[in-house]
Enzyme design. Sequence first.
Site, PDB file in Angstrom:
ATOM      1  N   GLU A  83       0.887  -1.180   0.000  1.00 30.24           N
ATOM      2  CA  GLU A  83       0.000   0.000   0.000  1.00 30.24           C
ATOM      3  C   GLU A  83       0.912   1.214   0.000  1.00 30.24           C
ATOM      4  OE1 GLU A  83      -3.266  -0.245  -0.031  1.00 30.24           O
ATOM      5  OE2 GLU A  83      -3.410  -2.392   0.307  1.00 30.24           O
ATOM      6  N   CYS A 140      -3.330   8.708   3.625  1.00 26.27           N
ATOM      7  CA  CYS A 140      -3.039   8.155   2.293  1.00 26.27           C
ATOM      8  C   CYS A 140      -4.215   8.352   1.352  1.00 26.27           C
ATOM      9  CB  CYS A 140      -2.693   6.678   2.407  1.00 26.27           C
ATOM     10  SG  CYS A 140      -3.953   5.741   3.278  1.00 26.27           S
TER      11      CYS A 140
HETATM   12  P1  NAP Z   1       8.191   5.143   4.691  1.00 23.77           P
HETATM   13  O1  NAP Z   1       9.280   6.076   5.011  1.00 23.77           O
HETATM   14  O2  NAP Z   1       8.227   4.433   3.383  1.00 23.77           O
HETATM   15  O3  NAP Z   1       8.170   4.088   5.889  1.00 23.77           O
HETATM   16  C1  NAP Z   1       7.173   3.103   5.976  1.00 23.77           C
HETATM   17  C2  NAP Z   1       7.648   1.992   6.882  1.00 23.77           C
HETATM   18  O4  NAP Z   1       8.746   1.320   6.269  1.00 23.77           O
HETATM   19  C3  NAP Z   1       8.152   2.480   8.243  1.00 23.77           C
HETATM   20  O5  NAP Z   1       7.774   1.559   9.222  1.00 23.77           O
HETATM   21  C4  NAP Z   1       9.680   2.464   8.047  1.00 23.77           C
HETATM   22  O6  NAP Z   1      10.375   2.325   9.250  1.00 23.77           O
HETATM   23  C5  NAP Z   1       9.826   1.231   7.192  1.00 23.77           C
HETATM   24  N1  NAP Z   1      11.054   1.134   6.435  1.00 23.77           N
HETATM   25  C6  NAP Z   1      11.748   2.132   5.828  1.00 23.77           C
HETATM   26  N2  NAP Z   1      12.829   1.605   5.188  1.00 23.77           N
HETATM   27  C7  NAP Z   1      12.805   0.271   5.407  1.00 23.77           C
HETATM   28  C8  NAP Z   1      13.649  -0.818   5.032  1.00 23.77           C
HETATM   29  N3  NAP Z   1      14.733  -0.625   4.279  1.00 23.77           N
HETATM   30  N4  NAP Z   1      13.344  -2.065   5.451  1.00 23.77           N
HETATM   31  C9  NAP Z   1      12.250  -2.283   6.224  1.00 23.77           C
HETATM   32  N5  NAP Z   1      11.408  -1.289   6.612  1.00 23.77           N
HETATM   33  C10 NAP Z   1      11.676  -0.033   6.204  1.00 23.77           C
HETATM   34  O7  NAP Z   1       6.773   5.847   4.768  1.00 23.77           O
HETATM   35  P2  NAP Z   1       6.213   6.761   5.949  1.00 23.77           P
HETATM   36  O8  NAP Z   1       6.929   8.064   5.879  1.00 23.77           O
HETATM   37  O9  NAP Z   1       6.152   6.025   7.228  1.00 23.77           O
HETATM   38  O10 NAP Z   1       4.695   6.966   5.484  1.00 23.77           O
HETATM   39  C11 NAP Z   1       4.288   7.924   4.548  1.00 23.77           C
HETATM   40  C12 NAP Z   1       4.012   7.295   3.231  1.00 23.77           C
HETATM   41  O11 NAP Z   1       3.126   6.194   3.405  1.00 23.77           O
HETATM   42  C13 NAP Z   1       3.309   8.223   2.285  1.00 23.77           C
HETATM   43  O12 NAP Z   1       3.946   8.138   1.048  1.00 23.77           O
HETATM   44  C14 NAP Z   1       1.891   7.667   2.195  1.00 23.77           C
HETATM   45  O13 NAP Z   1       1.273   7.850   0.964  1.00 23.77           O
HETATM   46  C15 NAP Z   1       2.107   6.235   2.438  1.00 23.77           C
HETATM   47  N6  NAP Z   1       0.890   5.632   3.001  1.00 23.77           N
HETATM   48  C16 NAP Z   1       0.159   4.802   2.211  1.00 23.77           C
HETATM   49  C17 NAP Z   1      -0.989   4.208   2.714  1.00 23.77           C
HETATM   50  C18 NAP Z   1      -1.820   3.279   1.888  1.00 23.77           C
HETATM   51  O14 NAP Z   1      -2.677   2.629   2.443  1.00 23.77           O
HETATM   52  N7  NAP Z   1      -1.588   3.188   0.593  1.00 23.77           N
HETATM   53  C19 NAP Z   1      -1.374   4.461   4.027  1.00 23.77           C
HETATM   54  C20 NAP Z   1      -0.605   5.312   4.796  1.00 23.77           C
HETATM   55  C21 NAP Z   1       0.539   5.896   4.267  1.00 23.77           C
HETATM   56  P3  NAP Z   1      11.007   3.599  10.002  1.00 23.77           P
HETATM   57  O15 NAP Z   1       9.905   4.548  10.272  1.00 23.77           O
HETATM   58  O16 NAP Z   1      11.585   2.984  11.236  1.00 23.77           O
HETATM   59  O17 NAP Z   1      12.039   4.152   9.073  1.00 23.77           O
END
Ligand code: NAP
Length: 520
Positions: A257, A296
């Site tokens: 997602e 999102c």
């Molecule tokens: P993110 O930076 O991509 O992080 C998402 C998750 O992935 C966090 O738990 C992060 O951990 C983890 N992560 C990052 N790098 C990783 C790696 N190399 N290996 C394993 N895990 C890793 O996104 P975010 O800033 O939390 O969220 C914002 C984004 O989420 C926006 O782009 C939004 O559109 C999207 N979103 C989408 C939905 C949907 O349902 N489509 C819903 C909500 C949000 P850490 O925080 O510890 O780095």
Amino acid sequence: MTTTLQSYVQGAWHAGTGEGRPLYNATTEEPMATVNSDGIDFGAVLDHARSVGGPALRAMSFAERGAMLKALSGAIHEHREELLDLSVANTGTTRKDGKFDIDGATGTLAAYSYFAKELPDTPFIADGDGIQLGRTARFWGQHIWVPRHGAAVHINAFNFPAWNMMEKAACALLAGVPVIEKPGTPTAMVAWRIAQITVESGILPEGAYQFIAGSTGDLLDKMGPQDVLAFTGSSWTAAKLRSNENCIRNSVHMNIEADSLNAAVLAPDAEEGSEAWNLFLRNVALDIRQKTGQKCTAVRRVLVPSERMDDVRGEIEAQLAAVVTGDPVDSATTMGPLASASQLRDVRAGIEKLSGAGKLVCGGAEQVHDKGYFVAPTLIEAADADADAFHADEVFGPCASLLPYDGSAEEAARIVARGEGSLIGSVYSNDSAWVESAVLAMAPWHGRLWVGSDKMAEQSIPPGTVLPAMIHGGPGRAGGGEELGGIRGLADYMQRTAVQGFKGQVHGSFGASAPATATT
Ligand code: NAP
């Protein structure tokens, strides 16, 4: 004093052995806690889920697992006030917006306990009717769903620490698959407190629930062919996870997602002052303000017939002018700060880029208060709806763009499709022919479409709200995944198998009305 958020793995709480990564109060910028997962043996965590949690869950019926979800929903709900306070401090959300997350979590658990009532008293789910395969009915086929014998690894985004964890857990646990939950770090305090409540409640069998505060280390490198990875976050991180060599080699099932440039389209027939018109304005303004735009499903592109641009601009601007930005502890505040310093940096850069491609109507990239991660609600108007900037990047904050179009459903769908795949699209019209054209043209690019009209306005739940009964996900940029949708949401955690053989055996044991005699 800051709190050290511990992980819950292999039946015990674990404080990382390394230096902690800090989490901050989004309003005061004061450090609140640290996370660190160094020292965790992630291979052992997966084994614990597979060998202890999985068999315990599979020994329960769907009805028993449904009852377990209801009890968990109740246990978390008892701590609602405390969780809302934590949500205000750590995520920067207003109390009202915090309910969206906390009640969303308990509501989804409760909904899945209700959906469990539709499920049979067997350890499998029959998929449709059986099929005659031979010359006569003697040779017969039946599709069934069974729980995977692996672990469900859930990597969640920062914006819904409670809901994101529990909407995924509800589906996996009901399917009979143990979970390993990893929240987004900036807002991990809410998820961690829920993890404590979950563990202390003793409602879930040992091994069914583990929690990682901090990095997942080499967890993905240890995942096997029966494991599932469900991820919510940015498309950039998604691409990284998808390319994990071990996961590719083992065909680890993934559900992604990711980002979305959701659009709202006003049709030419929705007259000023009509229910559909008012609903359109209200929902657009709500999406910009609610959770400081960190949803999102929030609308990012607003398509308006060119000749109505002046009216729409003025109305949305007036609604955004009424937004009170400030400390979410203050009950007069209607929009709090962004959740983290990196969010603030990204949102400011995104607003600057959009402002460069259009005209700033209100708000802007400036930081609003001296302390805290604040920006103002922002609206940017495009002269040319096809300018690339409006379809290139999701600005994950209180910001949307106004795009003019010629009023035809086909042209609206063409412009919307430039977002390359979205979670949700909304259209506002009382003209059934226009709606039918728009829905058919937009559907291939969307996981969900929402049709606002005079007739449903009074009962409608806004498009930004994900309902457990309807699917959540979307193609392309949105990640290509699908979650929730009632019992459809269990599919990620189950294997569909075609069973072929003598009808007496196949239909007798696995037909839709089969008695509970089959074994796991
Ligand atoms: P993110 O930076 O991509 O992080 C998402 C998750 O992935 C966090 O738990 C992060 O951990 C983890 N992560 C990052 N790098 C990783 C790696 N190399 N290996 C394993 N895990 C890793 O996104 P975010 O800033 O939390 O969220 C914002 C984004 O989420 C926006 O782009 C939004 O559109 C999207 N979103 C989408 C939905 C949907 O349902 N489509 C819903 C909500 C949000 P850490 O925080 O510890 O780095």
